[in-house]
Design an enzyme around this catalytic site. Structure first.
Site, mmCIF file in Angstrom:
data_model
loop_
_atom_site.group_PDB
_atom_site.id
_atom_site.type_symbol
_atom_site.label_atom_id
_atom_site.label_comp_id
_atom_site.label_asym_id
_atom_site.label_seq_id
_atom_site.Cartn_x
_atom_site.Cartn_y
_atom_site.Cartn_z
ATOM 1 N N GLY A 9 41.521 100.861 31.653
ATOM 2 C CA GLY A 9 42.503 101.703 32.328
ATOM 3 C C GLY A 9 43.024 101.009 33.581
ATOM 4 O O GLY A 9 43.022 99.781 33.676
ATOM 5 N N VAL A 116 31.793 101.679 38.998
ATOM 6 C CA VAL A 116 32.963 102.171 39.737
ATOM 7 C C VAL A 116 33.235 103.637 39.377
ATOM 8 O O VAL A 116 33.757 104.413 40.184
ATOM 9 C CB VAL A 116 34.212 101.312 39.436
ATOM 10 C CG1 VAL A 116 35.428 101.812 40.217
ATOM 11 C CG2 VAL A 116 33.962 99.843 39.776
ATOM 12 N N SER A 117 32.875 104.047 38.162
ATOM 13 C CA SER A 117 33.178 105.396 37.670
ATOM 14 C C SER A 117 32.659 106.470 38.629
ATOM 15 O O SER A 117 31.580 106.337 39.202
ATOM 16 C CB SER A 117 32.538 105.609 36.292
ATOM 17 O OG SER A 117 32.793 104.517 35.439
ATOM 18 N N HIS A 173 29.882 108.218 48.576
ATOM 19 C CA HIS A 173 31.316 108.033 48.396
ATOM 20 C C HIS A 173 31.954 109.389 48.183
ATOM 21 O O HIS A 173 32.387 109.736 47.122
ATOM 22 C CB HIS A 173 31.564 107.149 47.168
ATOM 23 C CG HIS A 173 33.020 106.846 46.938
ATOM 24 N ND1 HIS A 173 33.804 106.302 47.901
ATOM 25 C CD2 HIS A 173 33.804 106.997 45.858
ATOM 26 C CE1 HIS A 173 35.032 106.124 47.415
ATOM 27 N NE2 HIS A 173 35.056 106.551 46.180
HETATM 28 P P1 NAI Z 1 41.794 105.344 33.561
HETATM 29 O O1 NAI Z 1 41.858 106.635 32.854
HETATM 30 O O2 NAI Z 1 43.033 104.583 33.814
HETATM 31 O O3 NAI Z 1 40.808 104.365 32.758
HETATM 32 C C1 NAI Z 1 39.572 104.781 32.264
HETATM 33 C C2 NAI Z 1 39.378 104.066 30.944
HETATM 34 O O4 NAI Z 1 38.052 104.377 30.471
HETATM 35 C C3 NAI Z 1 40.363 104.504 29.846
HETATM 36 O O5 NAI Z 1 41.063 103.391 29.347
HETATM 37 C C4 NAI Z 1 39.460 105.129 28.793
HETATM 38 O O6 NAI Z 1 39.914 104.883 27.472
HETATM 39 C C5 NAI Z 1 38.148 104.415 29.068
HETATM 40 N N1 NAI Z 1 37.003 105.091 28.474
HETATM 41 C C6 NAI Z 1 36.748 106.409 28.401
HETATM 42 N N2 NAI Z 1 35.620 106.623 27.724
HETATM 43 C C7 NAI Z 1 35.135 105.410 27.370
HETATM 44 C C8 NAI Z 1 33.991 104.981 26.656
HETATM 45 N N3 NAI Z 1 33.102 105.847 26.179
HETATM 46 N N4 NAI Z 1 33.835 103.653 26.466
HETATM 47 C C9 NAI Z 1 34.724 102.771 26.949
HETATM 48 N N5 NAI Z 1 35.820 103.120 27.640
HETATM 49 C C10 NAI Z 1 36.019 104.429 27.847
HETATM 50 O O7 NAI Z 1 41.015 105.607 34.936
HETATM 51 P P2 NAI Z 1 40.950 104.644 36.213
HETATM 52 O O8 NAI Z 1 42.008 105.033 37.169
HETATM 53 O O9 NAI Z 1 40.849 103.248 35.751
HETATM 54 O O10 NAI Z 1 39.536 105.101 36.850
HETATM 55 C C11 NAI Z 1 38.338 104.799 36.188
HETATM 56 C C12 NAI Z 1 37.143 105.441 36.903
HETATM 57 O O11 NAI Z 1 36.950 104.853 38.180
HETATM 58 C C13 NAI Z 1 37.303 106.945 37.157
HETATM 59 O O12 NAI Z 1 36.066 107.598 36.949
HETATM 60 C C14 NAI Z 1 37.657 107.002 38.630
HETATM 61 O O13 NAI Z 1 37.339 108.245 39.217
HETATM 62 C C15 NAI Z 1 36.823 105.877 39.160
HETATM 63 N N6 NAI Z 1 37.230 105.355 40.455
HETATM 64 C C16 NAI Z 1 36.258 105.091 41.380
HETATM 65 C C17 NAI Z 1 36.553 104.573 42.619
HETATM 66 C C18 NAI Z 1 35.459 104.272 43.586
HETATM 67 O O14 NAI Z 1 35.723 104.099 44.746
HETATM 68 N N7 NAI Z 1 34.219 104.175 43.163
HETATM 69 C C19 NAI Z 1 37.947 104.322 42.996
HETATM 70 C C20 NAI Z 1 38.899 104.540 41.936
HETATM 71 C C21 NAI Z 1 38.538 105.057 40.710
#
Ligand code: NAI
Length: 306
Positions: A9, A116-117, A173
């Site tokens: 993503g 990161v999730s 966080h």
């Molecule tokens: P996004 O929705 O663009 O990407 C997430 C990806 O994970 C998608 O492509 C989806 O198909 C994939 N996915 C879902 N289930 C899966 C599985 N079982 N196996 C493999 N891939 C799977 O979301 P984005 O914006 O990339 O954010 C990702 C995560 O990072 C979110 O949980 C978000 O809250 C978190 N995050 C954490 C930050 C931090 O400071 N720790 C900062 C920004 C985001």
């Protein structure tokens, strides 16, 4: 060296971009959606002749292709929507992070995991349990991002280069994170020498709400440039054994009196992963804020169904 990014993503694909552009090693992107990691990997690879980075980049839905990764950045999960708290994500992302971590651990038993999730501090805990890896090899990305936001806001407020600004953030966080202005500096000058307390407090507030500020602007999705850059900076410190001191969600037991949770603390990141948790003496009000943040992490972890 090999870096796997789980989740193709916004955060995952951008992390792959930073890692490839820095030539940290070969890059593997894995996602559950068919075609998505393959397409993004090929697109990124096609940028390499233009930009001149020379690494292999593969996209896959098969964890066998992730085998023998040195560092794995886990971004799989659902991002926050406007009005949704990080905690709302808990149950859904627990199941996702658990299953991907099990797959990763099977094929890369010696990898370092950077989670990161969200909700971050809980997901690190889940990845630790699901991998069975020692605590020096499991950590979460939050503090580097929170500190980067604080640094950005300080530089904007003072009209100075971000290069001269350092910042220090402790705790979980979430809304309870603890930015520590007295350890933030501009060219070595402590921030309280340069700004009045009310101005600093406004920057601290903006930092605490930094994630929500972006969510509200974007309307769909959440921040990804700064989060992915931050995760890759942690990967780089491990892969190059830089021994940088970075704020990470790291396992603390006796340290800071945390008692067995992953919380944001300054750590030395090198070839052995989290090589040391750096403990500093907190003022009473800082300790109170930190303890409140740890309590929030503890409550989150207590509600986990792993
Ligand atoms: P996004 O929705 O663009 O990407 C997430 C990806 O994970 C998608 O492509 C989806 O198909 C994939 N996915 C879902 N289930 C899966 C599985 N079982 N196996 C493999 N891939 C799977 O979301 P984005 O914006 O990339 O954010 C990702 C995560 O990072 C979110 O949980 C978000 O809250 C978190 N995050 C954490 C930050 C931090 O400071 N720790 C900062 C920004 C985001």
């Amino acid at each position: 060296k090999k870096i796997t990014v789980v989740g193709a993503g916004f955060v995952g694909a951008t992390a792959a971009h930073w890692a490839a552009a820095k030539e940290l090693g070969d890059v593997c992107i894995v996602d559950i959606v068919e075609g998505l990691p393959q397409g993004k990997a090929l697109d990124l690879l096609e940028a390499s002749p233009v930009e001149g980075f020379d690494v292999n980049i593969v996209g896959t839905n098969d964890y066998a292709d992730t085998a023998d990764s040195d560092v794995v950045i886990i971004t799989a999960g659902l991002p926050r929507k406007p009005g949704m708290s990080r905690d709302d994500l808990l149950a859904k992302n627990t199941a996702i992070v658990k299953s991907v971590t099990e797959q990763i651990a099977k094929y890369s038993p010696n990898a370092y995991l950077i989670i990161v999730s969200n909700p971050l501090d809980a997901m690190v805990y889940v990845a630790h349990k699901a991998s069975g890896f020692p605590t020096n090899r499991v950590m979460g990305m939050a503090g580097v991002l929170d500190a980067a936001r604080f640094r950005t806001f300080i530089a904007m407020e003072l009209g100075v280069s971000v290069e001269d600004v350092t910042a220090f953030v402790l705790g979980g966080h979430g809304d309870t994170m603890v930015p520590l202005p007295r350890f933030s500096t501009v060219a070595g000058i402590p921030l309280p020498e340069l700004l009045p307390a009310d101005k600093i407090e406004a920057l601290v507030d903006r930092t605490r709400n930094g994630g929500a500020e972006i969510v509200n602007l974007l309307k769909t999705g959440s921040a990804f440039f700064a989060p992915s850059a931050s995760a890759v900076q942690m990967a780089e410190s491990i892969l190059k054994d830089k021994k940088r001191i970075l704020p990470c969600a790291a396992y603390c037991n006796k340290e800071y009196g945390v008692g067995g949770y992953f919380v944001g603390v300054p750590v030395k990141l090198g070839a052995a992963g989290v090589e040391e948790v750096i403990e500093i003496k907190l003022l009473p009000e800082e300790k109170t804020a930190f303890d409140r943040s740890v309590e929030a992490v503890r409550n989150l972890v207590k509600n986990l169904q792993i």
